[in-house]
Design an enzyme around this catalytic site. Structure first.
Site, PDB file in Angstrom:
ATOM      1  N   LYS A 170       0.783  -1.240   0.000  1.00  0.00           N
ATOM      2  CA  LYS A 170       0.000   0.000   0.000  1.00  0.00           C
ATOM      3  C   LYS A 170       0.818   1.297   0.000  1.00  0.00           C
ATOM      4  CE  LYS A 170      -2.047  -1.464   3.717  1.00  0.00           C
ATOM      5  NZ  LYS A 170      -2.879  -1.810   4.846  1.00  0.00           N
ATOM      6  N   ASP A 206      -5.462  -5.304  10.933  1.00  0.00           N
ATOM      7  CA  ASP A 206      -6.775  -4.630  10.932  1.00  0.00           C
ATOM      8  C   ASP A 206      -7.945  -5.581  10.688  1.00  0.00           C
ATOM      9  OD1 ASP A 206      -5.869  -4.948   8.323  1.00  0.00           O
ATOM     10  OD2 ASP A 206      -6.433  -2.955   7.634  1.00  0.00           O
TER      11      ASP A 206
HETATM   12  C1  BGC Z   1      -2.064  -5.726   3.999  1.00  0.00           C
HETATM   13  C2  BGC Z   1      -2.954  -6.410   5.023  1.00  0.00           C
HETATM   14  C3  BGC Z   1      -4.078  -5.476   5.436  1.00  0.00           C
HETATM   15  C4  BGC Z   1      -4.798  -4.950   4.221  1.00  0.00           C
HETATM   16  C5  BGC Z   1      -5.933  -4.001   4.585  1.00  0.00           C
HETATM   17  C6  BGC Z   1      -2.882  -5.159   2.863  1.00  0.00           C
HETATM   18  O1  BGC Z   1      -2.065  -4.431   2.003  1.00  0.00           O
HETATM   19  O2  BGC Z   1      -1.118  -6.634   3.473  1.00  0.00           O
HETATM   20  O3  BGC Z   1      -2.199  -6.813   6.152  1.00  0.00           O
HETATM   21  O4  BGC Z   1      -4.955  -6.178   6.291  1.00  0.00           O
HETATM   22  O5  BGC Z   1      -3.903  -4.287   3.371  1.00  0.00           O
HETATM   23  O6  BGC Z   1      -5.477  -2.891   5.278  1.00  0.00           O
END
Ligand code: BGC
Length: 466
Positions: A170, A206
């Protein structure tokens, strides 16, 4: 699919726009996944869940299936006074929570983009500063409160307060953090300041926080799902199926990290040229392929690339690409929700993007947004159907009734996303009756509960270790 389901599927997967420019369909067809394709996606994910759970296959599995050591969902009696940090969604937040009173104080701190790409030390120093300022302004500096750390990235959890970052996702890419214990890095940053103390720390993803916070209200909540900046889900799995963990009885919450589905190329046949481009130009090419087709971090950019191509081919805006439309990242995912919400919004946004549009252009743009957000909803539905079908099979039930706790800006803010997802999942998992419960974020009680969950996880782990 049986005939009745087929008719239903046609209705679920149809779109409402009547476009007077039929040439646009060829650009959109690759995004329109049939119910049969979605069933196939679900079947592929089913196999990948098994690979992730396997003792000898998990280290190479694209869907990581990470044990969380959470063995039970809440019973609604949890109490306490906590601090919470929440990193990895739209905002970084610091909270002070009294669970039983559902009272909380929240502070949102921006994380500048340079910091998301800087050193881990800078990032954790910034987090420690935000926490310090928060304690100062709320007169909490003298107290030593337990801290729940919602850290929304794939982590190998060794203990409740020991969690190794597998990789950033992200848009984060801070150096010196992957492979390290994130709790330790936070404690070191707080120690470097030396002006306050924190109590025991509990780490949660989360998805787990969402499942547990919804589980406080509805005890049949056994799945947590996020469709926001990123996407992911966790669910309660039978321990005997988690081959990396000793023990046979009971259940454990597994953080699937389904965003990594497709990283071995198994979704290549449904990727469009635009998905390939989004992946190539991202800061982590080749990873989190499923997430890049679904989540808020990427949807706006997919739409932008489609619009650019249509404009270059003289199908939109009299062939003129404005500077804004030509700039990566300028078409925000929130525009998709706004544009689909009404034609007036679409006109306003197109004007703000400096585009010379006519009414047909505006309706084509709405169709593009609808097609791409619908694909996201249907892919999530396929993945969720895999999980509920798995839970039902695990328990050898003819019919499963369960609740999914959900959070994330895409799910909450988009006008039709949740209803499309729900309709599609009903078709793909007809023997499951699913209630969707949105965990109220931000100033709502959901964020408060995340901290209680962290505390709850800690007490579960202690019980488990004894
Ligand atoms: C992460 C997860 C997370 C999700 C939602 C993903 O990019 O790898 O750990 O739960 O985003 O935030």
């Amino acid at each position: 699919l049986p005939a009745v389901t087929k008719a239903l599927a046609q209705w679920v997967f149809s779109h409402p726009y009547n476009i007077k420019r039929p040439e646009v369909t060829k650009y959109l067809q690759p995004f329109q996944l049939s119910p049969e394709t979605l069933q196939e996606v679900s079947a592929r994910l089913r196999k990948d869940l098994l690979r992730g759970l396997g003792k000898h296959s998990h280290h190479k599995a694209p869907v990581k299936m990470l044990p969380t050591f959470v063995r039970a969902t809440p019973d609604g009696t949890e109490k306490g006074d906590f601090l919470a940090l929440d990193l990895g969604g739209t905002n970084f937040r610091v909270l002070h929570v009294r669970v039983e009173e559902e009272a909380q104080k929240v502070q949102i701190c921006a994380i500048p983009q340079e910091m998301m790409l800087g050193t881990g030390e800078q990032l954790f120093d910034h987090i420690a500063t935000c926490l310090g300022d928060f304690l100062e302004s709320h007169n909490l500096k003298g107290q030593t409160l337990p801290l729940g750390f919602t850290f929304s990235f794939p982590c190998e959890q060794l203990e409740i307060d020991k969690s190794i970052l597998i990789r950033w996702t992200k848009g984060f890419n801070c150096s010196g953090v992957e492979g390290k214990d994130v709790v330790q890095l936070l404690k070191e940053a707080i120690h470097r300041r030396g002006d306050y103390h924190i109590g025991s720390v509990a780490m949660v993803n989360d998805t787990v926080g969402t499942m547990m916070s919804c589980g406080y209200k509805d005890q049949s909540c056994e799945i947590g799902m996020i469709i926001g900046t990123g996407t992911n889900a966790c669910y309660m799995e039978e321990i005997k199926n988690v081959k990396r963990i000793e023990g046979k009885d009971g259940r454990m919450c597994i953080n699937t990290e389904w965003g990594g589905f497709g990283d071995d190329g198994c979704l290549d046949d449904i990727l469009t040229e635009f998905d390939v481009e989004v992946d190539k130009t991202s800061i982590n090419p080749g990873v989190h392929i499923f997430e890049k087709m679904i989540s808020g971090m990427y949807l706006g950019e997919i739409v932008r690339l489609v619009l650019v191509k249509m404009t270059k081919d003289k199908l939109l805006f009299k062939g003129q690409i404005s500077e804004a439309l030509g700039t990566p990242g300028r078409f925000e995912t929130k525009f998709i929700s706004e544009i689909e919400d009404g034609l007036e919004n679409a006109k306003k946004i197109l004007t703000e993007l400096g585009l010379d549009w006519d009414l047909v252009d505006a309706s084509v743009v709405r169709l593009v947004c609808d097609t791409i957000s619908s694909r996201s909803a249907y892919l999530c539905a396929a993945a969720l159907a895999t999980l509920v079908n798995r839970i039902r099979n695990n328990r050898k039930l003819g019919h499963l009734k369960t609740t999914v706790g959900v959070d994330g800006t895409v799910y909450r803010k988009h006008p039709t996303f949740s209803s499309k997802l729900q309709k599609a999942v009903r078709l793909l998992a007809p023997q499951c009756d699913i209630t969707f419960l949105v965990s109220e974020d931000g100033s709502g009680t959901g964020a408060a509960m995340v901290t209680a969950v962290a505390y709850f996880c800690a007490s579960i782990l202690i019980q488990w270790m004894v």
